[in-house]
Design an enzyme around this catalytic site. Sequence first.
Site, PDB file in Angstrom:
ATOM      1  N   ALA A   1       0.589  -1.493   0.091  1.00  0.00           N
ATOM      2  CA  ALA A   1       0.072   0.007   0.016  1.00  0.00           C
ATOM      3  C   ALA A   1       0.929   1.533   0.171  1.00  0.00           C
ATOM      4  CB  ALA A   1      -1.054   0.054   1.138  1.00  0.00           C
TER       5      ALA A   1
ATOM      6  N   ASP B   1      -4.342  -2.367   3.758  1.00  0.00           N
ATOM      7  CA  ASP B   1      -4.179  -1.322   2.516  1.00  0.00           C
ATOM      8  C   ASP B   1      -5.327  -0.421   2.813  1.00  0.00           C
ATOM      9  OD1 ASP B   1      -3.397  -4.102   1.800  1.00  0.00           O
ATOM     10  OD2 ASP B   1      -2.775  -2.892   0.026  1.00  0.00           O
TER      11      ASP B   1
HETATM   12  O1  MRU Z   1      -1.595  -7.025  -3.505  1.00  0.00           O
HETATM   13  P1  MRU Z   1      -0.415  -6.382  -2.469  1.00  0.00           P
HETATM   14  O2  MRU Z   1       0.858  -7.119  -2.650  1.00  0.00           O
HETATM   15  O3  MRU Z   1      -0.117  -4.897  -3.005  1.00  0.00           O
HETATM   16  O4  MRU Z   1      -0.976  -6.311  -1.069  1.00  0.00           O
HETATM   17  C1  MRU Z   1      -0.235  -5.861  -0.070  1.00  0.00           C
HETATM   18  C2  MRU Z   1      -0.640  -6.077   1.286  1.00  0.00           C
HETATM   19  O5  MRU Z   1      -1.860  -6.656   1.370  1.00  0.00           O
HETATM   20  C3  MRU Z   1      -0.155  -5.683   2.325  1.00  0.00           C
HETATM   21  O6  MRU Z   1      -0.161  -6.433   3.447  1.00  0.00           O
HETATM   22  C4  MRU Z   1      -0.452  -4.293   2.604  1.00  0.00           C
HETATM   23  O7  MRU Z   1      -0.094  -3.248   1.489  1.00  0.00           O
HETATM   24  C5  MRU Z   1      -0.083  -3.556   3.951  1.00  0.00           C
HETATM   25  S1  MRU Z   1       1.926  -3.759   4.089  1.00  0.00           S
HETATM   26  C6  MRU Z   1       2.391  -2.294   3.517  1.00  0.00           C
END
Ligand code: MRU
Length: 333
Positions: A52, A231
């Site tokens: 995120a 996110d």
């Molecule tokens: O699909 P992604 O890999 O972008 O998903 C990321 C996540 O779900 C993380 O757990 C989330 O961004 C929080 S950590 C910064």
Amino acid sequence: MRKLNSYFNIRFSDGKLTFIDQRKLPFSEEYITTGDYKVIAEAIKNLAIRGAPAIGVAAAYGLALSVQQDDDPGKFEDAFYTLINTRPTAVNLSYALKRVKKACENSTSIYQSAIAEAGKIFEEDVIMCDKMAENGIVIFGDSPKTVLTHCNTGKLAVAGEGTAFAVIKFAFSKGLVNMVYADETRPLLQGSRLTAFELSKNNIPFKIINDSSAAWVMKNKKVDLVITGADRIASNGDSANKIGTYSLAILCKHHNIPFYIAAPSSTIDINTGTGKQIIIEERDSSEITSVSGKGVTLSEYEVFNPAFDVTPAQLISGIITESGLFTFPYNFK
Ligand code: MRU
């Protein structure tokens, strides 16, 4: 010899953005350097850049780069819409893009104002990661803990050291982490590819488990706490994170294990009242019907592939931000 901690996620220098191509990890550490916002938008869509806060920071630089040559407001506007439409769930993306846009209002050089704001968003993220790590230490008490985590929340997901990962890393440095169970995180394996890579780079002992082992591991092995990132966090605390997070929170409740989230304030969406309003990204069926490009079932079979789920606030023992540790009932304003 394995190089410890020698990688970085995103860097901006000499008018170009360089980022590690996360699709290639952990097998090869390859970086892409570009001055083209369309390359950045594509990288966010195809998860070469992910996590995120990281997609927010990369998009902010992408928006600035769209006007590097000619400061054209029309191009800036087009780039804003291209970038904001790359992924729908993580609010950090629109947070960063809106900030850059606002910083450019009435500016004499859109490029200069945009680059300066993107730089601020980057630096703030680095500081927020460090503060989350410090604020999260209390959840470990005074004896070493076994931790379970999901998806990837380290350097690869942010501009700084990470969200949940930064908390784990800091606690490990204080002797408060025995080992980490890293969920593999189907279908795109952010856990077994990226979190394992980062745990290994930091010499933190770990075991990868498949996602469906979590209940059994909680029952038969010692899991003291679960911590993940998020996110988008609604103002009531409902938290969207990688698919499988909600199942973990339910398992924690059954096994009486605390379940924590660590996220910077850029992940909190005060305009979203509850999790019901969060748009959940659905990704291509090929992510389920194949693994690493190799088919594992017939590609014509129907698939439902949500990339995220929402954990209800009441299942979350605490939310760690750069401002402190919050507990239920949450009221982020
Ligand atoms: O699909 P992604 O890999 O972008 O998903 C990321 C996540 O779900 C993380 O757990 C989330 O961004 C929080 S950590 C910064």
